[in-house]
Design a protein around this motif. Structure first.
Motif, PDB file in Angstrom:
ATOM      1  N   ALA A 210      67.158  47.628   1.632  1.00 51.98           N
ATOM      2  CA  ALA A 210      67.228  46.518   0.667  1.00 51.98           C
ATOM      3  C   ALA A 210      66.056  46.641  -0.289  1.00 51.98           C
ATOM      4  N   PHE A 211      66.341  46.447  -1.574  1.00 59.93           N
ATOM      5  CA  PHE A 211      65.300  46.603  -2.596  1.00 59.93           C
ATOM      6  C   PHE A 211      65.625  45.744  -3.804  1.00 59.93           C
ATOM      7  N   ASP A 212      64.595  45.461  -4.609  1.00 60.51           N
ATOM      8  CA  ASP A 212      64.776  44.681  -5.835  1.00 60.51           C
ATOM      9  C   ASP A 212      65.631  45.454  -6.831  1.00 60.51           C
ATOM     10  N   ASP A 213      66.570  44.750  -7.474  1.00 63.39           N
ATOM     11  CA  ASP A 213      67.371  45.344  -8.542  1.00 63.39           C
ATOM     12  C   ASP A 213      66.472  45.541  -9.759  1.00 63.39           C
ATOM     13  N   ILE A 214      66.585  46.689 -10.409  1.00 63.56           N
ATOM     14  CA  ILE A 214      65.720  46.943 -11.575  1.00 63.56           C
ATOM     15  C   ILE A 214      66.211  46.230 -12.828  1.00 63.56           C
ATOM     16  N   TYR A 215      67.443  45.704 -12.795  1.00 60.20           N
ATOM     17  CA  TYR A 215      67.985  44.914 -13.903  1.00 60.20           C
ATOM     18  C   TYR A 215      68.437  43.560 -13.352  1.00 60.20           C
ATOM     19  N   PRO A 216      67.493  42.706 -12.945  1.00 62.41           N
ATOM     20  CA  PRO A 216      67.872  41.459 -12.264  1.00 62.41           C
ATOM     21  C   PRO A 216      68.668  40.508 -13.142  1.00 62.41           C
TER      22      PRO A 216
ATOM     23  N   ALA B 152      69.132  37.344 -11.872  1.00 62.93           N
ATOM     24  CA  ALA B 152      68.656  36.059 -11.355  1.00 62.93           C
ATOM     25  C   ALA B 152      67.200  36.254 -10.945  1.00 62.93           C
ATOM     26  N   PRO B 153      66.453  35.157 -10.752  1.00 65.12           N
ATOM     27  CA  PRO B 153      65.053  35.302 -10.330  1.00 65.12           C
ATOM     28  C   PRO B 153      64.891  36.136  -9.058  1.00 65.12           C
ATOM     29  N   VAL B 154      65.841  36.004  -8.134  1.00 56.71           N
ATOM     30  CA  VAL B 154      65.900  36.871  -6.963  1.00 56.71           C
ATOM     31  C   VAL B 154      67.179  37.682  -7.100  1.00 56.71           C
ATOM     32  N   HIS B 155      67.045  39.003  -7.159  1.00 58.48           N
ATOM     33  CA  HIS B 155      68.215  39.882  -7.238  1.00 58.48           C
ATOM     34  C   HIS B 155      67.884  41.137  -6.436  1.00 58.48           C
ATOM     35  N   ILE B 156      68.455  41.186  -5.255  1.00 58.66           N
ATOM     36  CA  ILE B 156      68.162  42.252  -4.307  1.00 58.66           C
ATOM     37  C   ILE B 156      69.449  42.986  -3.973  1.00 58.66           C
TER      38      ILE B 156
ATOM     39  N   GLN C 171      67.987  27.484   1.387  1.00 57.79           N
ATOM     40  CA  GLN C 171      68.293  26.051   1.368  1.00 57.79           C
ATOM     41  C   GLN C 171      69.023  25.636   0.092  1.00 57.79           C
ATOM     42  N   ASP C 172      68.553  26.109  -1.053  1.00 56.34           N
ATOM     43  CA  ASP C 172      69.190  25.741  -2.324  1.00 56.34           C
ATOM     44  C   ASP C 172      70.489  26.503  -2.543  1.00 56.34           C
ATOM     45  N   GLY C 173      70.573  27.702  -2.017  1.00 61.44           N
ATOM     46  CA  GLY C 173      71.797  28.488  -2.129  1.00 61.44           C
ATOM     47  C   GLY C 173      71.607  29.802  -2.845  1.00 61.44           C
ATOM     48  N   TYR C 174      72.556  30.676  -2.627  1.00 54.41           N
ATOM     49  CA  TYR C 174      72.514  32.024  -3.191  1.00 54.41           C
ATOM     50  C   TYR C 174      73.922  32.589  -3.219  1.00 54.41           C
ATOM     51  N   LYS C 175      74.059  33.736  -3.864  1.00 56.30           N
ATOM     52  CA  LYS C 175      75.334  34.440  -3.900  1.00 56.30           C
ATOM     53  C   LYS C 175      75.159  35.798  -3.249  1.00 56.30           C
ATOM     54  N   ILE C 176      76.211  36.236  -2.598  1.00 62.20           N
ATOM     55  CA  ILE C 176      76.307  37.605  -2.104  1.00 62.20           C
ATOM     56  C   ILE C 176      77.561  38.178  -2.760  1.00 62.20           C
TER      57      ILE C 176
ATOM     58  N   HIS D 261      78.500  53.945  -4.407  1.00 58.16           N
ATOM     59  CA  HIS D 261      77.828  53.746  -3.123  1.00 58.16           C
ATOM     60  C   HIS D 261      77.879  52.235  -2.910  1.00 58.16           C
ATOM     61  N   LEU D 262      78.653  51.815  -1.920  1.00 58.77           N
ATOM     62  CA  LEU D 262      78.815  50.390  -1.640  1.00 58.77           C
ATOM     63  C   LEU D 262      77.459  49.704  -1.669  1.00 58.77           C
ATOM     64  N   HIS D 263      77.395  48.553  -2.326  1.00 60.56           N
ATOM     65  CA  HIS D 263      76.148  47.788  -2.341  1.00 60.56           C
ATOM     66  C   HIS D 263      76.455  46.304  -2.495  1.00 60.56           C
ATOM     67  N   MET D 264      75.568  45.535  -1.922  1.00 63.94           N
ATOM     68  CA  MET D 264      75.687  44.093  -1.910  1.00 63.94           C
ATOM     69  C   MET D 264      74.571  43.523  -2.783  1.00 63.94           C
ATOM     70  N   HIS D 265      74.919  42.603  -3.669  1.00 61.95           N
ATOM     71  CA  HIS D 265      73.929  41.912  -4.498  1.00 61.95           C
ATOM     72  C   HIS D 265      73.613  40.575  -3.849  1.00 61.95           C
ATOM     73  N   LEU D 266      72.349  40.309  -3.616  1.00 62.57           N
ATOM     74  CA  LEU D 266      71.875  38.999  -3.169  1.00 62.57           C
ATOM     75  C   LEU D 266      71.182  38.367  -4.358  1.00 62.57           C
ATOM     76  N   LEU D 267      71.746  37.257  -4.867  1.00 64.08           N
ATOM     77  CA  LEU D 267      71.207  36.598  -6.054  1.00 64.08           C
ATOM     78  C   LEU D 267      70.867  35.150  -5.749  1.00 64.08           C
ATOM     79  N   GLY D 268      69.737  34.690  -6.264  1.00 67.36           N
ATOM     80  CA  GLY D 268      69.352  33.300  -6.072  1.00 67.36           C
ATOM     81  C   GLY D 268      68.081  32.976  -6.826  1.00 67.36           C
ATOM     82  N   GLY D 269      67.510  31.842  -6.487  1.00 70.81           N
ATOM     83  CA  GLY D 269      66.278  31.413  -7.127  1.00 70.81           C
ATOM     84  C   GLY D 269      66.490  30.531  -8.340  1.00 70.81           C
ATOM     85  N   ALA D 270      67.740  30.252  -8.674  1.00 68.56           N
ATOM     86  CA  ALA D 270      68.105  29.366  -9.789  1.00 68.56           C
ATOM     87  C   ALA D 270      69.549  28.931  -9.557  1.00 68.56           C
ATOM     88  N   LYS D 271      69.969  27.904 -10.281  1.00 66.82           N
ATOM     89  CA  LYS D 271      71.372  27.488 -10.185  1.00 66.82           C
ATOM     90  C   LYS D 271      72.224  28.548 -10.858  1.00 66.82           C
TER      91      LYS D 271
END
Length: 114
Positions: free
Chosen positions: A28-34, A36-40, A80-85, A99-109
């Motif tokens: 798991a690593f940070d997306d280089i083109y986020p 959302a504030p959190v985009h892994i 707690q606030d929520g996120y997307k996968i 290459h299959l990959h999952m985006h974890l996005l959050g940190g904002a609505k």
């Protein structure tokens, strides 16, 4: 000649990435083109090209990817606030790297996609 994708190079630490988590199964690593504030990105260490390539032998990897995504969401304090996968599949689904990959996005609505 063996051509590695950018994800394979990140897994092998051949190129720099902000790796947040790595075990024998996933990285798991940070997306280089986020987007959302959190985009892994969470990727399997063994290549599964698309969601269509999930099978009886590798299906447990997907559960592990989800488990790690939830753990990271908790660590990043977005659970707690929520996120997307999100998992994109093939060209029309928005998948850009085979290459299959999952985006974890959050940190904002985040906007709903439907």
């Amino acid at each position: 000649m063996n051509k590695h994708s950018i994800f394979q190079k990140i897994i092998k630490k051949e190129i720099q990435a902000n790796i947040l988590y790595q075990d024998k199964i996933v990285t798991a690593f940070d997306d280089i083109y986020p987007k959302a504030p959190v985009h892994i990105l969470i990727i399997p260490n063994n290549i599964i090209k698309t969601a269509n390539d999930i099978n009886i032998k590798n299906k447990s990897i997907i559960a592990h990817m989800f488990f790690i995504a939830v753990q990271i969401a908790k660590e990043k304090k977005i659970s707690q606030d929520g996120y997307k996968i999100i998992v994109n599949c093939n060209k029309h689904g928005g998948q850009k790297i085979d290459h299959l990959h999952m985006h974890l996005l959050g940190g904002a609505k985040l906007k709903a996609l439907y």
